[in-house]
Structures are given as C-alpha cells and as structure tokens.
Scaffold this active site. Structure first.
Site, short mmCIF file in Angstrom:
data_model
loop_
_atom_site.label_atom_id
_atom_site.label_comp_id
_atom_site.label_asym_id
_atom_site.label_seq_id
_atom_site.Cartn_x
_atom_site.Cartn_y
_atom_site.Cartn_z
N ASN A 160 70.05 50.31 -70.05
CA ASN A 160 68.62 50.39 -70.37
C ASN A 160 68.42 49.70 -71.72
O ASN A 160 68.84 50.23 -72.75
CB ASN A 160 68.21 51.87 -70.42
CG ASN A 160 66.76 52.05 -70.83
OD1 ASN A 160 66.01 51.08 -70.99
ND2 ASN A 160 66.35 53.30 -71.00
N LYS B 255 65.71 49.32 -73.31
CA LYS B 255 64.61 49.91 -74.09
C LYS B 255 63.80 48.77 -74.73
O LYS B 255 63.47 47.82 -74.03
CB LYS B 255 65.15 50.91 -75.11
CG LYS B 255 66.06 51.95 -74.43
CD LYS B 255 66.43 53.10 -75.30
CE LYS B 255 67.33 54.06 -74.53
NZ LYS B 255 67.62 55.28 -75.26
N HIS C 121 61.95 58.66 -67.87
CA HIS C 121 62.85 58.60 -69.04
C HIS C 121 62.31 59.48 -70.17
O HIS C 121 61.10 59.56 -70.38
CB HIS C 121 62.99 57.16 -69.52
CG HIS C 121 64.11 57.01 -70.51
ND1 HIS C 121 63.96 57.32 -71.84
CD2 HIS C 121 65.41 56.67 -70.34
CE1 HIS C 121 65.12 57.15 -72.46
NE2 HIS C 121 66.02 56.75 -71.57
N GLU D 205 62.14 59.15 -73.29
CA GLU D 205 61.29 58.51 -74.31
C GLU D 205 59.86 58.36 -73.80
O GLU D 205 58.91 58.44 -74.58
CB GLU D 205 61.91 57.17 -74.73
CG GLU D 205 63.12 57.42 -75.63
CD GLU D 205 64.21 56.37 -75.56
OE1 GLU D 205 63.98 55.29 -75.00
OE2 GLU D 205 65.32 56.66 -76.05
N GLU E 291 70.10 63.02 -68.63
CA GLU E 291 70.17 62.51 -70.00
C GLU E 291 69.64 63.57 -70.96
O GLU E 291 68.41 63.65 -71.18
CB GLU E 291 69.33 61.25 -70.15
CG GLU E 291 69.75 60.11 -69.25
CD GLU E 291 69.28 58.76 -69.80
OE1 GLU E 291 70.16 57.93 -70.07
OE2 GLU E 291 68.08 58.56 -69.98
N GLY F 134 70.75 58.29 -78.14
CA GLY F 134 70.61 57.50 -79.35
C GLY F 134 71.12 58.19 -80.61
O GLY F 134 70.84 57.76 -81.72
N SER G 198 74.42 58.48 -75.38
CA SER G 198 75.49 58.06 -76.28
C SER G 198 76.82 57.77 -75.57
O SER G 198 77.88 58.04 -76.12
CB SER G 198 75.69 59.10 -77.40
OG SER G 198 74.52 59.17 -78.19
P1 13P Z 1 71.88 55.85 -75.68
O1 13P Z 1 73.05 55.33 -74.89
O2 13P Z 1 71.45 54.93 -76.78
O3 13P Z 1 72.11 57.26 -76.14
O4 13P Z 1 70.62 55.90 -74.68
C1 13P Z 1 70.73 56.55 -73.47
C2 13P Z 1 69.51 56.32 -72.68
O5 13P Z 1 68.44 56.78 -73.03
C3 13P Z 1 69.62 55.47 -71.49
O6 13P Z 1 68.46 55.52 -70.73
#
Ligand code: 13P
Length: 231
Positions: free
Chosen positions: A6, A8, A86, A88, A155, A161, A191
C-alpha cells in the site's frame, strides 16, 4: 500467499512505473498486489499473478463528486482490485461503517477483488482480546463475508506506521478467531518488515501481508516477495 504493498500518499507516476516494472520483471510466484496513488494508475505490463489496485474510490460509476474518482476512471486502466476500510480512511478521513459498506457493495457489484481492512486502536487492545474481537466484528457490519473475491487484512491501528508490529501470538489469536467465521484469505498488516515477514507468513491462518512503509522501496518489496516464494 498474497504480498501487497500500500503506497498510501507516496510515489508519483514515474516512480510507480519504475516500481511496477521492476517487480513484474522478477517472475515471482506469489500473488502480488500494488496499490499506488490514483494519479499513478496506468496500463501496466503485468504478469497474471500481479495486480495493481486502487486505494480508494467513490462508489459511483461517474457523476458530480468533485475531487473523487469513480469506476469510469478505474476501468480505464482495468483496475479490478480495491482497498476498502483502511484504518487511515476510517480514523483520519472519517469514513463511517455506512460509507465503507456502500463502497464494499459497489465494488462487489463490479466483481472486484476487495482487500477489506479491519483492526483495533490501542485503547481497545489494552482492554483484552474480547474487546478487540467485538470491535473488529462491528467493522464487519453490513459486509458480506461470503463474497468470493474477499481478502481480509487484519491491521491493528497501533501497529501501523509505528515500527511496532503485533506479536506473533497476538496475530495468531486474532486470525484464528477471524477464521472461525471467515473463509476468505487473511492477511496481516502493521509494520511488517523484511526481517519479520518470514515469521509472520509462518503463522497459522496467515495467507499473506499488507505492507506500507517497508514496501515503498522496490528492492525491499522484492525481497519480501522472494521470501514468500521460498516458503
Ligand atoms: P506500515 O507497514 O507502514 O505499518 O503500514 C501498514 C498499512 O497500513 C498497510 O495498509
């Protein structure tokens, strides 16, 4: 195994093309998914096990929704894989379960593969596994878990993150409980790194990973897929 990246809000058109071309040239066996920003979607030369998907869309074919993209825009590039739910988008962009289920139903009607994300925030995790599961099950309200093109990504919000992945035991416990009701492939995200992917993919009921930060470097992402290929 499904190994997904992803992006982002990272990478532009040029670097996305370099990334996708680099991964396509390696001839991996694992199922690979790459979710670039919508401005970088394009007609890529992909092998059948690699799909480029959309991180987000508005649940319409087209219309007057300034700043949004609908399926007219996705179909131009043959996009048939989408991320929905997701954390976020839930927690930063304020999407409600109602918004999310509308997107889910629209993508389902389009017969897209849906990578549906769920996961609890830190304060819920601190209350213990029962609170975690009741929070996660609520994220399945109005979601058809029997949809044949569903992939679920667990997740935990506190692991995204932060560099702090959930423990192997915690992941195993949640995936095991999800597996009691969900037949779809189950991914872990939060992560994941080159150093940890092998152990995570070895967890019972884990069918792959959804990676953010550590996947944005194409060589790192290739290493992760290579590790999956060797399992
Ligand atoms: P990270 O790998 O940066 O923790 O992000 C995970 C994520 O949100 C994938 O959709």
């Amino acid at each position: 195994m499904i190994i997904a990246s992803n992006f982002k809000t990272n990478h532009n058109r040029k670097s996305t093309k370099e990334f996708v071309d680099f991964i396509s040239l390696q001839h991996f066996f694992s199922e690979v998914r790459i979710f670039p920003p919508s401005t970088a979607l394009d007609d890529f030369d992909l092998t059948p096990n690699i799909r480029v998907g959309a991180q987000n869309f508005y649940p319409v074919q087209n219309g007057s929704f300034t700043g949004e993209i609908g399926f007219d825009q996705l179909e131009e590039f043959g996009i048939d894989t989408v991320l929905v739910g997701h954390s976020e988008r839930r927690h930063i962009l304020g999407e409600t379960q109602k918004d999310i289920s509308k997107k889910y139903d629209f993508a389902k009607a389009k017969e897209c593969e849906i990578v549906y994300c769920v996961g609890e925030p830190k304060e819920v995790r601190e209350e213990g596994i029962e609170a975690v599961m009741s929070y996660i099950w609520r994220q399945f309200d109005d979601i058809d878990v029997d949809y044949s093109e569903l992939v679920v990504a667990y997740e935990p919000v506190w692991a995204i993150g932060t560099g702090l992945s959930a423990s192997l035991e915690d992941i195993k416990e949640v995936l095991g409980l999800l597996r009691q009701k969900i037949k779809a492939p189950l991914l872990y995200g939060g992560s994941v790194k080159v150093e940890t992917i092998k152990d995570i993919l070895g967890i019972e009921n884990c069918d792959g990973v959804l990676v953010g930060t550590a996947s944005w470097d194409m060589k790192n992402f290739a290493k992760m897929i290579e590790i999956s290929d060797q399992l």
